[in-house]
Design a protein around this motif. Sequence first.
Motif, PDB file in Angstrom:
ATOM      1  N   LEU A  23       0.870  -1.163   0.000  1.00 32.22           N
ATOM      2  CA  LEU A  23       0.000   0.000   0.000  1.00 32.22           C
ATOM      3  C   LEU A  23       0.916   1.223   0.000  1.00 32.22           C
ATOM      4  N   TYR A  24       0.939   1.926  -1.123  1.00 34.94           N
ATOM      5  CA  TYR A  24       1.797   3.105  -1.265  1.00 34.94           C
ATOM      6  C   TYR A  24       0.989   4.331  -0.895  1.00 34.94           C
ATOM      7  N   ASP A  25       1.287   4.890   0.272  1.00 34.00           N
ATOM      8  CA  ASP A  25       0.605   6.084   0.759  1.00 34.00           C
ATOM      9  C   ASP A  25       1.463   7.296   0.413  1.00 34.00           C
ATOM     10  N   VAL A  26       0.984   8.093  -0.531  1.00 38.80           N
ATOM     11  CA  VAL A  26       1.770   9.216  -1.050  1.00 38.80           C
ATOM     12  C   VAL A  26       2.105  10.209   0.060  1.00 38.80           C
ATOM     13  N   TYR A  27       1.157  10.476   0.939  1.00 33.63           N
ATOM     14  CA  TYR A  27       1.383  11.394   2.059  1.00 33.63           C
ATOM     15  C   TYR A  27       2.500  10.883   2.968  1.00 33.63           C
ATOM     16  N   HIS A  28       2.403   9.632   3.409  1.00 38.72           N
ATOM     17  CA  HIS A  28       3.429   9.077   4.289  1.00 38.72           C
ATOM     18  C   HIS A  28       4.806   9.120   3.631  1.00 38.72           C
ATOM     19  N   MET A  29       4.852   8.752   2.357  1.00 37.48           N
ATOM     20  CA  MET A  29       6.148   8.662   1.700  1.00 37.48           C
ATOM     21  C   MET A  29       6.732  10.029   1.351  1.00 37.48           C
ATOM     22  N   GLN A  30       5.902  11.026   1.145  1.00 37.65           N
ATOM     23  CA  GLN A  30       6.430  12.376   0.974  1.00 37.65           C
ATOM     24  C   GLN A  30       7.147  12.824   2.248  1.00 37.65           C
ATOM     25  N   LEU A  31       6.564  12.511   3.393  1.00 41.97           N
ATOM     26  CA  LEU A  31       7.180  12.903   4.661  1.00 41.97           C
ATOM     27  C   LEU A  31       8.448  12.108   4.942  1.00 41.97           C
ATOM     28  N   ASN A  32       8.458  10.822   4.587  1.00 39.90           N
ATOM     29  CA  ASN A  32       9.605   9.972   4.931  1.00 39.90           C
ATOM     30  C   ASN A  32      10.761  10.056   3.960  1.00 39.90           C
ATOM     31  N   GLU A  33      10.468  10.115   2.640  1.00 48.43           N
ATOM     32  CA  GLU A  33      11.542   9.904   1.679  1.00 48.43           C
ATOM     33  C   GLU A  33      11.506  10.814   0.463  1.00 48.43           C
ATOM     34  N   GLY A  34      10.364  11.442   0.157  1.00 46.57           N
ATOM     35  CA  GLY A  34      10.293  12.280  -1.033  1.00 46.57           C
ATOM     36  C   GLY A  34      10.524  11.478  -2.300  1.00 46.57           C
ATOM     37  N   TYR A  66       8.947   0.975  -8.267  1.00 47.84           N
ATOM     38  CA  TYR A  66       8.265  -0.055  -7.474  1.00 47.84           C
ATOM     39  C   TYR A  66       6.770  -0.204  -7.749  1.00 47.84           C
ATOM     40  N   ALA A  67       6.243   0.490  -8.746  1.00 46.64           N
ATOM     41  CA  ALA A  67       4.793   0.449  -8.982  1.00 46.64           C
ATOM     42  C   ALA A  67       4.274  -0.950  -9.283  1.00 46.64           C
ATOM     43  N   ASP A  68       5.137  -1.820  -9.793  1.00 45.93           N
ATOM     44  CA  ASP A  68       4.686  -3.193 -10.065  1.00 45.93           C
ATOM     45  C   ASP A  68       4.298  -3.928  -8.790  1.00 45.93           C
ATOM     46  N   GLN A  69       4.730  -3.415  -7.638  1.00 44.02           N
ATOM     47  CA  GLN A  69       4.405  -4.034  -6.351  1.00 44.02           C
ATOM     48  C   GLN A  69       3.265  -3.328  -5.623  1.00 44.02           C
ATOM     49  N   PHE A  70       2.684  -2.303  -6.214  1.00 41.42           N
ATOM     50  CA  PHE A  70       1.622  -1.548  -5.537  1.00 41.42           C
ATOM     51  C   PHE A  70       0.274  -2.249  -5.705  1.00 41.42           C
ATOM     52  N   GLY A  71      -0.401  -2.475  -4.573  1.00 43.48           N
ATOM     53  CA  GLY A  71      -1.743  -3.032  -4.609  1.00 43.48           C
ATOM     54  C   GLY A  71      -2.821  -2.008  -4.362  1.00 43.48           C
ATOM     55  N   HIS A  72      -2.443  -0.882  -3.768  1.00 44.90           N
ATOM     56  CA  HIS A  72      -3.416   0.173  -3.447  1.00 44.90           C
ATOM     57  C   HIS A  72      -2.629   1.450  -3.228  1.00 44.90           C
ATOM     58  N   ILE A  73      -3.250   2.585  -3.501  1.00 43.06           N
ATOM     59  CA  ILE A  73      -2.635   3.896  -3.304  1.00 43.06           C
ATOM     60  C   ILE A  73      -3.487   4.690  -2.321  1.00 43.06           C
ATOM     61  N   HIS A  74      -2.833   5.373  -1.391  1.00 46.36           N
ATOM     62  CA  HIS A  74      -3.523   6.327  -0.525  1.00 46.36           C
ATOM     63  C   HIS A  74      -3.060   7.741  -0.856  1.00 46.36           C
ATOM     64  N   VAL A  75      -4.015   8.646  -0.830  1.00 46.69           N
ATOM     65  CA  VAL A  75      -3.769  10.037  -1.197  1.00 46.69           C
ATOM     66  C   VAL A  75      -4.176  10.967  -0.064  1.00 46.69           C
ATOM     67  N   ALA A  76      -3.291  11.897   0.241  1.00 53.65           N
ATOM     68  CA  ALA A  76      -3.564  13.069   1.082  1.00 53.65           C
ATOM     69  C   ALA A  76      -2.411  14.022   0.826  1.00 53.65           C
ATOM     70  N   ASP A  77      -2.644  15.301   0.988  1.00 54.87           N
ATOM     71  CA  ASP A  77      -1.576  16.264   0.734  1.00 54.87           C
ATOM     72  C   ASP A  77      -0.731  16.435   1.995  1.00 54.87           C
ATOM     73  N   ALA A  78       0.455  16.978   1.797  1.00 49.58           N
ATOM     74  CA  ALA A  78       1.379  17.209   2.901  1.00 49.58           C
ATOM     75  C   ALA A  78       1.946  18.623   2.800  1.00 49.58           C
ATOM     76  N   PRO A  79       2.090  19.294   3.950  1.00 46.78           N
ATOM     77  CA  PRO A  79       1.710  18.849   5.292  1.00 46.78           C
ATOM     78  C   PRO A  79       0.199  18.966   5.521  1.00 46.78           C
ATOM     79  N   GLY A  80      -0.273  18.394   6.615  1.00 43.00           N
ATOM     80  CA  GLY A  80      -1.649  18.559   7.023  1.00 43.00           C
ATOM     81  C   GLY A  80      -2.542  17.360   6.840  1.00 43.00           C
ATOM     82  N   ARG A  81      -2.238  16.513   5.855  1.00 42.09           N
ATOM     83  CA  ARG A  81      -3.047  15.317   5.540  1.00 42.09           C
ATOM     84  C   ARG A  81      -4.464  15.680   5.109  1.00 42.09           C
ATOM     85  N   HIS A  82      -4.555  16.771   4.325  1.00 45.85           N
ATOM     86  CA  HIS A  82      -5.844  17.214   3.800  1.00 45.85           C
ATOM     87  C   HIS A  82      -5.955  16.827   2.319  1.00 45.85           C
ATOM     88  N   GLU A  83      -6.986  17.347   1.658  1.00 45.07           N
ATOM     89  CA  GLU A  83      -7.247  17.005   0.266  1.00 45.07           C
ATOM     90  C   GLU A  83      -6.160  17.567  -0.663  1.00 45.07           C
TER      91      GLU A  83
END
Length: 261
Positions: A180-191, A200-217
């Motif tokens: 599960l590739y969470d764009v918000y989490h990974m922006q904060l951790n690794e950019g 690594y997209a061949d290994q993605f089963g689901h994507i989570h979206v939220a903006d950073a900072p704030g975890r909003h839309e």
Amino acid sequence: MIFQKSACIETLYTELPFLERFRTAKADGFDFVEFWSWTDKDLAAVRAAADAAGVGISGFNGDAELSLIDSAQKTAYKAFLRRSLDAAMEIGAMSVTVHSNGLGEGGRVLCPYDDLSDAVKLCTMFDTLKIAAEWAETCGVRINLEPLNVTTDHPGNFLRHTRTAAELTRLIGSPYLKVLYDVYHMQLNEGSLCDHIRAYADQFGHIHVADAPGRHEPGTGEIRYPAVFAALEQAGYRGLIGYELFPKTDTKTAVRAIMAD
């Protein structure tokens, strides 16, 4: 490509009773919904609400407060995950999400296991996930392994990088065990979001979206989501986009931004 959208109804539509969120999410244009825990839900009522709304259930968390990296919890972890897969089959959910550490209220990491080496943590994860992947194949329910940010929401979490998660799932090699590739989490951790997507997209089963900072839309922070979605499409990702975010003002405003993507 327009990706199908999944609404996390633990963070969106919170002004409504839980079972009413299915119908409202569908009316707003979501193809699927997802939520966090299942043990506090009436599963028959959840299935009925989804069926009545004509909306799919993309998934929920499958590990609760148990840890995937603690060998002392291995038996209990596997037993609970097995129950989670059964619950997913009962309500017709596509997947369950798992994490490295047990999570408490508000996503708090219950124990960082600083006394364990990374080697022990990774081997313990591998052993359990290999068995769990076989169960998932039998059930027809995918398991998604999610790295989490350690800067803001989940300090002390072990699994924090896309590469580590993707290499684990590649080694196990099951189509029913993905990341599960969470764009918000990974922006904060690794950019380097698009570079990681391409690798690594061949290994993605689901994507989570939220903006950073704030975890909003999307559109409320620094992430260029048009570029992220283009990278996903170019890398061959064909799964769902899950909107696990907290509206900056209200759900109605957040949904307008989501549907404009």
